[in-house]
Design a protein around this motif. Structure first.
Motif, PDB file in Angstrom:
ATOM      1  N   VAL A 365       0.810  -1.227   0.000  1.00 35.24           N
ATOM      2  CA  VAL A 365       0.000   0.000   0.000  1.00 35.24           C
ATOM      3  C   VAL A 365       0.838   1.269   0.000  1.00 35.24           C
ATOM      4  CG1 VAL A 365      -1.969  -1.092   1.123  1.00 35.24           C
ATOM      5  CG2 VAL A 365      -0.179  -0.037   2.531  1.00 35.24           C
ATOM      6  N   PHE A 366       2.124   1.185   0.241  1.00 37.56           N
ATOM      7  CA  PHE A 366       3.034   2.321   0.201  1.00 37.56           C
ATOM      8  C   PHE A 366       2.547   3.513   1.034  1.00 37.56           C
ATOM      9  CE2 PHE A 366       4.268   0.017  -3.635  1.00 37.56           C
ATOM     10  CZ  PHE A 366       5.644  -0.025  -3.470  1.00 37.56           C
ATOM     11  N   PRO A 367       2.563   3.389   2.357  1.00 41.88           N
ATOM     12  CA  PRO A 367       2.177   4.539   3.188  1.00 41.88           C
ATOM     13  C   PRO A 367       3.108   5.727   2.997  1.00 41.88           C
ATOM     14  CG  PRO A 367       3.137   2.787   4.531  1.00 41.88           C
ATOM     15  CD  PRO A 367       2.898   2.209   3.176  1.00 41.88           C
ATOM     16  N   GLY A 368       4.351   5.461   2.576  1.00 41.09           N
ATOM     17  CA  GLY A 368       5.289   6.549   2.308  1.00 41.09           C
ATOM     18  C   GLY A 368       5.299   6.999   0.864  1.00 41.09           C
ATOM     19  N   ASN A 369       4.426   6.407   0.039  1.00 42.03           N
ATOM     20  CA  ASN A 369       4.213   6.804  -1.344  1.00 42.03           C
ATOM     21  C   ASN A 369       5.490   6.746  -2.195  1.00 42.03           C
ATOM     22  OD1 ASN A 369       1.248   7.610  -1.558  1.00 42.03           O
ATOM     23  ND2 ASN A 369       1.887   8.613   0.341  1.00 42.03           N
ATOM     24  N   ILE A 370       5.678   7.716  -3.077  1.00 43.52           N
ATOM     25  CA  ILE A 370       6.769   7.652  -4.051  1.00 43.52           C
ATOM     26  C   ILE A 370       8.126   7.644  -3.367  1.00 43.52           C
ATOM     27  CG2 ILE A 370       7.859   8.856  -5.989  1.00 43.52           C
ATOM     28  CD1 ILE A 370       5.112   9.911  -6.744  1.00 43.52           C
ATOM     29  N   ARG A 371       8.251   8.415  -2.314  1.00 42.81           N
ATOM     30  CA  ARG A 371       9.526   8.464  -1.595  1.00 42.81           C
ATOM     31  C   ARG A 371       9.896   7.073  -1.062  1.00 42.81           C
ATOM     32  NH1 ARG A 371       8.613  12.287   2.697  1.00 42.81           N
ATOM     33  NH2 ARG A 371       8.706  13.841   1.031  1.00 42.81           N
ATOM     34  N   GLU A 372       8.906   6.357  -0.528  1.00 39.24           N
ATOM     35  CA  GLU A 372       9.162   5.018  -0.014  1.00 39.24           C
ATOM     36  C   GLU A 372       9.501   4.048  -1.140  1.00 39.24           C
ATOM     37  OE1 GLU A 372       7.112   1.633   2.899  1.00 39.24           O
ATOM     38  OE2 GLU A 372       5.881   3.251   2.069  1.00 39.24           O
ATOM     39  N   LEU A 373       8.788   4.133  -2.255  1.00 38.71           N
ATOM     40  CA  LEU A 373       9.077   3.271  -3.396  1.00 38.71           C
ATOM     41  C   LEU A 373      10.504   3.479  -3.885  1.00 38.71           C
ATOM     42  CD1 LEU A 373       8.327   1.306  -5.677  1.00 38.71           C
ATOM     43  CD2 LEU A 373       7.336   3.253  -6.919  1.00 38.71           C
ATOM     44  N   LYS A 374      10.926   4.715  -3.974  1.00 35.22           N
ATOM     45  CA  LYS A 374      12.292   5.016  -4.415  1.00 35.22           C
ATOM     46  C   LYS A 374      13.314   4.392  -3.476  1.00 35.22           C
ATOM     47  CE  LYS A 374      15.135   8.936  -5.928  1.00 35.22           C
ATOM     48  NZ  LYS A 374      16.309   8.765  -5.054  1.00 35.22           N
ATOM     49  N   ASN A 375      13.096   4.501  -2.177  1.00 38.05           N
ATOM     50  CA  ASN A 375      14.027   3.915  -1.209  1.00 38.05           C
ATOM     51  C   ASN A 375      14.055   2.390  -1.312  1.00 38.05           C
ATOM     52  OD1 ASN A 375      14.615   6.469  -0.244  1.00 38.05           O
ATOM     53  ND2 ASN A 375      13.140   6.365   1.438  1.00 38.05           N
ATOM     54  N   ILE A 376      12.879   1.788  -1.526  1.00 37.19           N
ATOM     55  CA  ILE A 376      12.802   0.331  -1.654  1.00 37.19           C
ATOM     56  C   ILE A 376      13.589  -0.151  -2.865  1.00 37.19           C
ATOM     57  CG2 ILE A 376      11.202  -1.530  -2.284  1.00 37.19           C
ATOM     58  CD1 ILE A 376       9.151  -0.179  -0.400  1.00 37.19           C
ATOM     59  N   VAL A 377      13.435   0.528  -4.001  1.00 39.52           N
ATOM     60  CA  VAL A 377      14.140   0.125  -5.216  1.00 39.52           C
ATOM     61  C   VAL A 377      15.652   0.302  -5.038  1.00 39.52           C
ATOM     62  CG1 VAL A 377      14.471   0.638  -7.656  1.00 39.52           C
ATOM     63  CG2 VAL A 377      12.160   0.577  -6.701  1.00 39.52           C
ATOM     64  N   GLU A 378      16.067   1.391  -4.425  1.00 39.73           N
ATOM     65  CA  GLU A 378      17.499   1.598  -4.204  1.00 39.73           C
ATOM     66  C   GLU A 378      18.070   0.495  -3.312  1.00 39.73           C
ATOM     67  OE1 GLU A 378      17.734   5.527  -2.628  1.00 39.73           O
ATOM     68  OE2 GLU A 378      17.617   6.494  -4.600  1.00 39.73           O
ATOM     69  N   TYR A 379      17.323   0.083  -2.298  1.00 42.04           N
ATOM     70  CA  TYR A 379      17.754  -1.026  -1.437  1.00 42.04           C
ATOM     71  C   TYR A 379      17.896  -2.311  -2.247  1.00 42.04           C
ATOM     72  CZ  TYR A 379      17.254  -4.744   2.081  1.00 42.04           C
ATOM     73  OH  TYR A 379      17.429  -5.874   2.846  1.00 42.04           O
ATOM     74  N   ALA A 380      16.898  -2.597  -3.075  1.00 40.87           N
ATOM     75  CA  ALA A 380      16.914  -3.831  -3.862  1.00 40.87           C
ATOM     76  C   ALA A 380      18.086  -3.865  -4.835  1.00 40.87           C
ATOM     77  CB  ALA A 380      15.594  -3.979  -4.614  1.00 40.87           C
ATOM     78  N   VAL A 381      18.387  -2.737  -5.445  1.00 36.11           N
ATOM     79  CA  VAL A 381      19.507  -2.673  -6.389  1.00 36.11           C
ATOM     80  C   VAL A 381      20.822  -2.957  -5.673  1.00 36.11           C
ATOM     81  CG1 VAL A 381      20.842  -1.127  -7.875  1.00 36.11           C
ATOM     82  CG2 VAL A 381      18.347  -1.145  -8.013  1.00 36.11           C
ATOM     83  N   MET A 382      20.964  -2.465  -4.470  1.00 33.31           N
ATOM     84  CA  MET A 382      22.214  -2.673  -3.733  1.00 33.31           C
ATOM     85  C   MET A 382      22.414  -4.123  -3.321  1.00 33.31           C
ATOM     86  SD  MET A 382      22.821   0.727  -1.392  1.00 33.31           S
ATOM     87  CE  MET A 382      21.171   0.807  -0.699  1.00 33.31           C
ATOM     88  N   VAL A 383      21.332  -4.846  -2.973  1.00 33.59           N
ATOM     89  CA  VAL A 383      21.486  -6.232  -2.505  1.00 33.59           C
ATOM     90  C   VAL A 383      21.399  -7.246  -3.631  1.00 33.59           C
ATOM     91  CG1 VAL A 383      20.571  -5.625  -0.235  1.00 33.59           C
ATOM     92  CG2 VAL A 383      19.024  -6.539  -1.981  1.00 33.59           C
ATOM     93  N   CYS A 384      20.901  -6.832  -4.781  1.00 36.44           N
ATOM     94  CA  CYS A 384      20.768  -7.758  -5.913  1.00 36.44           C
ATOM     95  C   CYS A 384      22.151  -8.090  -6.486  1.00 36.44           C
ATOM     96  CB  CYS A 384      19.881  -7.143  -6.996  1.00 36.44           C
ATOM     97  SG  CYS A 384      19.726  -8.154  -8.478  1.00 36.44           S
ATOM     98  N   GLN A 385      22.416  -9.370  -6.699  1.00 33.06           N
ATOM     99  CA  GLN A 385      23.696  -9.812  -7.262  1.00 33.06           C
ATOM    100  C   GLN A 385      23.544 -10.343  -8.687  1.00 33.06           C
ATOM    101  OE1 GLN A 385      26.570  -9.273  -5.580  1.00 33.06           O
ATOM    102  NE2 GLN A 385      25.216  -8.267  -4.097  1.00 33.06           N
ATOM    103  N   GLY A 386      22.328 -10.396  -9.174  1.00 33.05           N
ATOM    104  CA  GLY A 386      22.101 -10.918 -10.512  1.00 33.05           C
ATOM    105  C   GLY A 386      21.610  -9.855 -11.462  1.00 33.05           C
ATOM    106  N   GLY A 387      20.921 -10.297 -12.515  1.00 31.91           N
ATOM    107  CA  GLY A 387      20.445  -9.372 -13.531  1.00 31.91           C
ATOM    108  C   GLY A 387      18.980  -9.028 -13.415  1.00 31.91           C
ATOM    109  N   GLN A 388      18.335  -9.448 -12.318  1.00 28.65           N
ATOM    110  CA  GLN A 388      16.917  -9.173 -12.143  1.00 28.65           C
ATOM    111  C   GLN A 388      16.611  -9.058 -10.652  1.00 28.65           C
ATOM    112  OE1 GLN A 388      13.914 -12.280 -13.079  1.00 28.65           O
ATOM    113  NE2 GLN A 388      13.004 -10.785 -14.496  1.00 28.65           N
TER     114      GLN A 388
END
Length: 413
Positions: A365-388
């Motif tokens: 539901v993204f209570p933090g809206n776009i700002r929260e989504l941006k932070n989530i994606v940045e976190y995922a990019v940092m921990v991702c070791q593959g191509g997806q």
């Protein structure tokens, strides 16, 4: 009354002769776009009827005036079009300050006119309106970046498209704009883009974070202080409304502004003056006000946190920005945009999100809206070791949402 510089202008007959016949000019009166002809010094010799309508001025009163005083575009503010070699065409998109101080997106096409007769040289410019379609207005709003270049409106949902259709027109008004929406929906971005689209875009954009602070400091922050007005003020401090000059002041959270300061703010809107701390006389200001709140204004009024008269003054143009959970299609669209940006900054090659990751994102539901989504994606990019990006790369609370989604699908299978 003789038009300025008219005595030194080449006769209009020379222009007609240079263009083969006076009918050449008369034909422009039936042309659907604005046409301006000027001499080598960029002084106006001729306007067609459409250009008279756009500028609100007659060709007689414009004769001999510098082009920049008649064809008032954003391009003119940065200097006229560069000197052209014979035959070279200029074709640029810009904005025209039209009659009634409307700012119209236009395409400006210009070229030298070098007739064989030896008269001239002259220059012809064609002003083609681009503001007739809602798509162009939306493109204008979406394409403009903030003065610092970092803020840009992103989204393709129906709600955002509707806002992008009206924002350019509201931005060109001098009336206050009141942005409402939950934390993280992008109120600051909308405010910066509104300033960039306004007639004040070349003037400062001053953002004031109305966070809790001593009343005296808030007075100085907003309204300034006279020299010696306070023990620690050794020289005059202008305050936000004077720092902005003819630009824009943006109050980031109006609900946090104390009621006495709201009264002074209302006085500034109505009288156009502020009185610095320790000052003996009011000082005129000419800036525009943008304000925002993450709460319902009616609730703030009931709670006694927002003055009714100030709310009515700001409510002329209230812009409600919807939460991300109500913007169909925008979650995955924005997530992909944030992914591309984050991956590029970290020099990683990540193509997109797995189906499970997409499920987790769309069910959250993204209570933090776009700002929260941006932070989530940045976190995922940092921990991702593959191509997806997989569901396991998302923060734990989103991974749980993906698990719940799979369980629901299996239960219906």
């Amino acid at each position: 009354m003789t038009a300025p510089h008219a005595t030194s202008l080449p006769p209009l007959e020379d222009l007609a002769q240079a263009t083969c016949a006076r009918d050449f000019l008369d034909a422009f009166d039936g042309y659907p776009h604005g046409v301006v002809v000027m001499d080598a010094c960029r002084r106006v010799l001729y306007l067609n009827r459409r250009m008279e309508e756009l500028t609100g001025r007659s060709r007689a009163t414009c004769l001999g005036l510098p082009c920049a005083q008649v064809v008032r575009t954003r391009l003119c503010m940065h200097g006229c079009t560069p000197p052209q070699t014979p035959g070279k065409l200029i074709n640029v998109e810009t904005d025209l300050l039209a009659a009634g101080r409307r700012l119209l997106p236009v395409r400006l096409t210009g070229m030298p006119l070098l007739p064989d007769s030896g008269a001239g040289p002259f220059r012809i410019e064609i002003v083609e309106e681009m503001a007739s379609s809602g798509d162009e207005c939306a493109r204008c709003a979406r394409g403009f970046r903030s003065p610092g270049g970092s803020a840009r409106i992103l989204g393709r949902s129906a709600q955002i498209e509707k806002l992008l259709e009206v924002l350019p027109a509201l931005a060109r008004s001098d009336a206050p704009l009141f942005f409402c929406g939950e934390t993280g929906v992008g109120k600051d971005v909308f405010a910066e883009v509104a300033h960039a689209l306004s007639l004040r875009s070349r003037e400062p954009f001053v953002r004031v974070n109305v966070s809790p602070m001593p009343d005296t400091l808030l007075d100085v922050e907003l309204f300034g202080a006279a020299e010696g007005g306070l023990p620690w003020v050794e020289h005059e401090l202008p305050g936000a409304f004077r720092k902005a000059g003819g630009g824009t002041v943006y109050l980031a959270e109006l609900g946090d502004l104390p009621l006495p300061h709201q009264a002074r703010l209302l006085h500034m809107l109505e009288q156009g003056t502020v009185t610095p701390v320790g000052g003996k006389a009011p000082v005129s200001v000419s800036c525009r006000l943008l304000a925002a709140t993450n709460a319902d204004p009616e609730l703030l009024i009931r709670q006694g946190r927002l003055r009714v008269d100030l709310a009515k003054r700001l409510d002329t143009f209230r812009i409600v920005i919807p939460p991300l959970r109500e913007r169909e299609g925008d979650v995955l669209y924005l997530a992909q945009r944030f992914l591309e940006h984050s991956a590029a900054s970290l020099r990683r090659k990540i193509d997109g999100f797995s189906r499970d990751a997409q499920t987790a994102l769309t069910q959250y539901v993204f209570p933090g809206n776009i700002r929260e989504l941006k932070n989530i994606v940045e976190y995922a990019v940092m921990v991702c070791q593959g191509g997806q990006i997989l569901a396991e790369h998302l923060p734990p609370h989103l991974a749980l949402a993906a698990t719940a989604g799979r369980s629901t699908e299996q239960g219906h299978g």
